[in-house]
Design an enzyme around this catalytic site. Sequence first.
Site, PDB file in Angstrom:
ATOM      1  N   CYS A 154      -6.217   1.540   5.214  1.00  0.00           N
ATOM      2  CA  CYS A 154      -6.754   0.414   5.782  1.00  0.00           C
ATOM      3  C   CYS A 154      -6.334   0.004   7.245  1.00  0.00           C
ATOM      4  O   CYS A 154      -5.463   0.667   7.720  1.00  0.00           O
ATOM      5  CB  CYS A 154      -6.621  -1.000   4.804  1.00  0.00           C
ATOM      6  SG  CYS A 154      -4.725  -1.278   4.921  1.00  0.00           S
TER       7      CYS A 154
ATOM      8  N   CYS B  17      -2.435  -0.568   7.575  1.00  0.00           N
ATOM      9  CA  CYS B  17      -1.559   0.571   7.327  1.00  0.00           C
ATOM     10  C   CYS B  17      -1.909   1.511   8.700  1.00  0.00           C
ATOM     11  O   CYS B  17      -1.132   2.170   9.110  1.00  0.00           O
ATOM     12  CB  CYS B  17      -2.114   1.475   6.137  1.00  0.00           C
ATOM     13  SG  CYS B  17      -1.679   0.535   4.764  1.00  0.00           S
TER      14      CYS B  17
ATOM     15  N   GLU C 298       0.759   4.152   1.984  1.00  0.00           N
ATOM     16  CA  GLU C 298       1.193   4.311   3.070  1.00  0.00           C
ATOM     17  C   GLU C 298       2.242   3.743   3.668  1.00  0.00           C
ATOM     18  O   GLU C 298       3.195   3.970   4.130  1.00  0.00           O
ATOM     19  CB  GLU C 298       0.183   4.308   4.105  1.00  0.00           C
ATOM     20  CG  GLU C 298      -1.350   5.032   3.592  1.00  0.00           C
ATOM     21  CD  GLU C 298      -2.114   4.236   3.096  1.00  0.00           C
ATOM     22  OE1 GLU C 298      -3.416   4.477   3.179  1.00  0.00           O
ATOM     23  OE2 GLU C 298      -1.927   3.363   2.365  1.00  0.00           O
TER      24      GLU C 298
ATOM     25  N   HIS D 180       0.873  -1.282   0.006  1.00  0.00           N
ATOM     26  CA  HIS D 180      -0.016   0.084  -0.142  1.00  0.00           C
ATOM     27  C   HIS D 180       0.849   1.156   0.083  1.00  0.00           C
ATOM     28  O   HIS D 180       1.986   1.247   0.522  1.00  0.00           O
ATOM     29  CB  HIS D 180      -1.076   0.205   1.314  1.00  0.00           C
ATOM     30  CG  HIS D 180      -1.955  -1.167   1.038  1.00  0.00           C
ATOM     31  ND1 HIS D 180      -3.167  -0.870   1.869  1.00  0.00           N
ATOM     32  CD2 HIS D 180      -2.456  -2.048   0.091  1.00  0.00           C
ATOM     33  CE1 HIS D 180      -3.812  -2.174   1.557  1.00  0.00           C
ATOM     34  NE2 HIS D 180      -3.508  -2.494   0.507  1.00  0.00           N
TER      35      HIS D 180
END
Length: 153
Positions: free
Chosen positions: A108, A111, A82, A80
Site C-alpha cells: 500500500c 508501506c 511489509e 501490514h
Amino acid sequence: MKKRPGFDEYFMEFARVAAKRSTCLRRQVGAVLVLDKHLLSTGYNGAPAGLKDCLEIGSCLRDELGVPSGERHELCRAVHAEQNAVIQCALHGVSTKDATLYTTSSPCITCAKILVNAGVKRIVYCDAYPNKEAFEIMGEAGLKVELFGEKND
C-alpha cells in the site's frame, strides 16, 4: 531431471508461508526481506504485539464500516506484513539497505513509503493491491517493482 527453483520462486514461497500466520479476516499477506540471497526477516499482517487480533475479536472494523480495500488504512487494527518485516529487522539491528522484499500482495502507499526510507531496492509481489499511488511512489523512488513470474531468475 527436476528443474531447481530460482531464488525468486524460493523466497516467494517463504512469503506465502508467512501469510499463513496472518490474523486478518480480509486479506492474508506475507512478506520476507532478503539481501544477497539471505533471508533477513519475515512479516505477516496482524495486530501489534500483545494486542488482540481480529480473529480473537471476531470482527473487522473495516468490514463493519464497508471500507473498500486500499482505503482508510488507519482504521485497520493490523500492522501490514511489509511493516512487520522492516520492524523485525529494526528490532534485531539488521540493515534493510539494498534488500529485496518478496510479498504476496503489492505494498500500500504507507508501506511503499516505509520501504523507500528503509532502503529497499527491489519488490517482487504476487497480487496487486488496489493502490496506484503506491506504484507511483515506488517508481519515483527508483525501486524495481516486479510482478512475480514476469521476470524470474
